[in-house]
Motif scaffolding. Structure first.
Motif, PDB file in Angstrom:
ATOM      1  N   ARG A 184      28.096  21.188  -2.580  1.00  0.00           N
ATOM      2  CA  ARG A 184      27.481  20.968  -1.260  1.00  0.00           C
ATOM      3  C   ARG A 184      26.033  20.496  -1.355  1.00  0.00           C
ATOM      4  N   VAL A 185      25.730  19.775  -2.440  1.00  0.00           N
ATOM      5  CA  VAL A 185      24.395  19.188  -2.606  1.00  0.00           C
ATOM      6  C   VAL A 185      24.533  17.670  -2.690  1.00  0.00           C
ATOM      7  N   ALA A 186      23.441  16.992  -2.360  1.00  0.00           N
ATOM      8  CA  ALA A 186      23.457  15.522  -2.334  1.00  0.00           C
ATOM      9  C   ALA A 186      23.739  14.961  -3.717  1.00  0.00           C
ATOM     10  N   ARG A 187      24.540  13.916  -3.748  1.00  0.00           N
ATOM     11  CA  ARG A 187      24.732  13.169  -4.993  1.00  0.00           C
ATOM     12  C   ARG A 187      23.409  12.482  -5.314  1.00  0.00           C
ATOM     13  N   GLY A 188      23.037  12.518  -6.577  1.00  0.00           N
ATOM     14  CA  GLY A 188      21.744  12.000  -7.004  1.00  0.00           C
ATOM     15  C   GLY A 188      21.516  10.545  -6.670  1.00  0.00           C
ATOM     16  N   HIS A 189      22.590   9.753  -6.666  1.00  0.00           N
ATOM     17  CA  HIS A 189      22.387   8.325  -6.423  1.00  0.00           C
ATOM     18  C   HIS A 189      21.908   8.032  -4.997  1.00  0.00           C
ATOM     19  N   TYR A 190      22.150   8.925  -4.042  1.00  0.00           N
ATOM     20  CA  TYR A 190      21.617   8.715  -2.690  1.00  0.00           C
ATOM     21  C   TYR A 190      20.101   8.890  -2.676  1.00  0.00           C
ATOM     22  N   LEU A 191      19.622   9.931  -3.343  1.00  0.00           N
ATOM     23  CA  LEU A 191      18.173  10.162  -3.398  1.00  0.00           C
ATOM     24  C   LEU A 191      17.485   9.061  -4.192  1.00  0.00           C
ATOM     25  N   PHE A 192      18.109   8.641  -5.310  1.00  0.00           N
ATOM     26  CA  PHE A 192      17.534   7.540  -6.083  1.00  0.00           C
ATOM     27  C   PHE A 192      17.496   6.273  -5.239  1.00  0.00           C
ATOM     28  N   ALA A 193      18.581   5.987  -4.524  1.00  0.00           N
ATOM     29  CA  ALA A 193      18.641   4.765  -3.707  1.00  0.00           C
ATOM     30  C   ALA A 193      17.579   4.777  -2.614  1.00  0.00           C
ATOM     31  N   GLN A 194      17.345   5.934  -1.999  1.00  0.00           N
ATOM     32  CA  GLN A 194      16.299   6.032  -0.987  1.00  0.00           C
ATOM     33  C   GLN A 194      14.945   5.719  -1.608  1.00  0.00           C
ATOM     34  N   ALA A 195      14.633   6.365  -2.731  1.00  0.00           N
ATOM     35  CA  ALA A 195      13.335   6.171  -3.388  1.00  0.00           C
ATOM     36  C   ALA A 195      13.190   4.747  -3.921  1.00  0.00           C
ATOM     37  N   ASN A 196      14.240   4.205  -4.517  1.00  0.00           N
ATOM     38  CA  ASN A 196      14.189   2.859  -5.096  1.00  0.00           C
ATOM     39  C   ASN A 196      14.012   1.797  -4.013  1.00  0.00           C
ATOM     40  N   SER A 197      14.754   1.918  -2.924  1.00  0.00           N
ATOM     41  CA  SER A 197      14.621   0.916  -1.862  1.00  0.00           C
ATOM     42  C   SER A 197      13.248   1.005  -1.191  1.00  0.00           C
ATOM     43  N   GLU A 227       0.809  -1.230   0.000  1.00  0.00           N
ATOM     44  CA  GLU A 227       0.000   0.000   0.000  1.00  0.00           C
ATOM     45  C   GLU A 227       0.835   1.270   0.000  1.00  0.00           C
ATOM     46  N   ARG A 228       1.502   1.566   1.143  1.00  0.00           N
ATOM     47  CA  ARG A 228       2.221   2.833   1.255  1.00  0.00           C
ATOM     48  C   ARG A 228       3.416   2.678   2.199  1.00  0.00           C
ATOM     49  N   ALA A 229       4.369   3.620   2.069  1.00  0.00           N
ATOM     50  CA  ALA A 229       5.550   3.613   2.927  1.00  0.00           C
ATOM     51  C   ALA A 229       6.152   5.006   2.974  1.00  0.00           C
ATOM     52  N   ARG A 230       6.974   5.229   4.014  1.00  0.00           N
ATOM     53  CA  ARG A 230       7.642   6.519   4.159  1.00  0.00           C
ATOM     54  C   ARG A 230       8.997   6.299   4.814  1.00  0.00           C
ATOM     55  N   SER A 231      10.010   7.019   4.325  1.00  0.00           N
ATOM     56  CA  SER A 231      11.335   6.960   4.939  1.00  0.00           C
ATOM     57  C   SER A 231      11.937   8.359   4.978  1.00  0.00           C
ATOM     58  N   GLU A 232      12.939   8.514   5.838  1.00  0.00           N
ATOM     59  CA  GLU A 232      13.636   9.786   5.980  1.00  0.00           C
ATOM     60  C   GLU A 232      15.130   9.563   5.823  1.00  0.00           C
ATOM     61  N   LEU A 233      15.790  10.505   5.149  1.00  0.00           N
ATOM     62  CA  LEU A 233      17.233  10.425   4.941  1.00  0.00           C
ATOM     63  C   LEU A 233      17.837  11.796   5.188  1.00  0.00           C
ATOM     64  N   LYS A 234      18.669  11.908   6.235  1.00  0.00           N
ATOM     65  CA  LYS A 234      19.356  13.176   6.501  1.00  0.00           C
ATOM     66  C   LYS A 234      20.624  13.201   5.648  1.00  0.00           C
ATOM     67  N   ILE A 235      20.776  14.269   4.897  1.00  0.00           N
ATOM     68  CA  ILE A 235      21.928  14.394   4.000  1.00  0.00           C
ATOM     69  C   ILE A 235      23.145  14.804   4.815  1.00  0.00           C
ATOM     70  N   GLU A 236      24.137  13.911   4.813  1.00  0.00           N
ATOM     71  CA  GLU A 236      25.352  14.114   5.599  1.00  0.00           C
ATOM     72  C   GLU A 236      26.524  14.464   4.687  1.00  0.00           C
ATOM     73  N   GLU A 237      27.607  14.859   5.302  1.00  0.00           N
ATOM     74  CA  GLU A 237      28.816  15.299   4.604  1.00  0.00           C
ATOM     75  C   GLU A 237      29.287  14.295   3.542  1.00  0.00           C
ATOM     76  N   SER A 238      29.260  13.016   3.875  1.00  0.00           N
ATOM     77  CA  SER A 238      29.753  11.987   2.950  1.00  0.00           C
ATOM     78  C   SER A 238      28.859  11.808   1.723  1.00  0.00           C
ATOM     79  N   MET A 239      27.654  12.394   1.724  1.00  0.00           N
ATOM     80  CA  MET A 239      26.693  12.212   0.641  1.00  0.00           C
ATOM     81  C   MET A 239      26.681  13.366  -0.360  1.00  0.00           C
ATOM     82  N   VAL A 240      27.451  14.429  -0.096  1.00  0.00           N
ATOM     83  CA  VAL A 240      27.363  15.612  -0.947  1.00  0.00           C
ATOM     84  C   VAL A 240      28.566  15.758  -1.870  1.00  0.00           C
ATOM     85  N   LEU A 241      28.316  16.478  -2.961  1.00  0.00           N
ATOM     86  CA  LEU A 241      29.402  16.855  -3.865  1.00  0.00           C
ATOM     87  C   LEU A 241      30.236  17.922  -3.161  1.00  0.00           C
ATOM     88  N   SER A 242      31.561  17.787  -3.200  1.00  0.00           N
ATOM     89  CA  SER A 242      32.403  18.672  -2.389  1.00  0.00           C
ATOM     90  C   SER A 242      32.292  20.141  -2.783  1.00  0.00           C
TER      91      SER A 242
END
Length: 185
Positions: A103-116, A85-100
């Motif tokens: 200073r924004v999240a690498r797209g594959h982290y957001l895709f991985a959150q949504a895909n999983s 039916e439905r689901a919800r998750s939260e992901l805090k963007i940390e230093e290791s997840m951003v382009l140096s």
């Protein structure tokens, strides 16, 4: 919201925490226009544990309903899951997840959150992503919390159509439509 008498406040407080156990004592204090210590006293009288314990209990219940992937394979913290039916998750963007530089999240982290999250919705021991139509709507910055919400739109035999949106402070940052395949064994 006006002031409540003690008994009425405790009743409404209990209902509010039953509906959303993630309210902090500070948020409840502002909502009910009483001190934080009054909220803590009310919770104690009602037998409602502090936020950390409520979060742990909810997480145990939610993670125990995972079928199609292991809890270590899920990206982000699972907050809600009703398989099929439905689901919800939260992901805090940390230093290791951003382009140096940016200073924004690498797209594959957001895709991985949504895909999983989409895979977690499939009612089968295993699921595979067939295809995804995905749009990134704005960058997500360091320190922001990405909240993904998924919903099964349709199911036909072993095929699931799932829509996932990711928001930061109620602003949509990613939207996608998944086609997933349930695999029994």
């Amino acid at each position: 919201m006006g002031r409540y008498h003690k008994e009425e406040r405790r009743k409404v407080l209990g209902e509010a925490l039953a509906k959303d156990p993630f309210f902090t004592d500070e948020e409840l204090s502002e909502r009910f226009k009483v001190s934080v210590s009054t909220i803590r006293l009310d919770r104690g009288v009602l037998g409602i544990p502090e936020l950390r314990e409520r979060t742990r209990v909810v997480a145990q219940e939610v993670y125990s309903s995972l079928k199609s992937l292991d809890d270590q394979e899920l990206i982000g913290n699972l907050v809600e899951l009703k398989v099929g039916e439905r689901a919800r998750s939260e992901l805090k963007i940390e230093e290791s997840m951003v382009l140096s530089k940016a200073r924004v999240a690498r797209g594959h982290y957001l895709f991985a959150q949504a895909n999983s999250l989409a895979i977690a919705l499939v009612d089968a021991p295993m699921a595979l992503t067939g295809s995804v139509d995905l749009k990134f709507l704005r960058p997500v910055r360091l320190g922001e919390v990405a909240v993904a919400e998924g919903k099964v739109e349709k199911r036909k035999q072993n095929k699931y159509w799932v829509q996932v949106t990711v928001n930061v402070n109620s602003e949509e940052v990613l939207r996608g439509n998944w086609i997933l395949f349930a695999i029994d064994d």
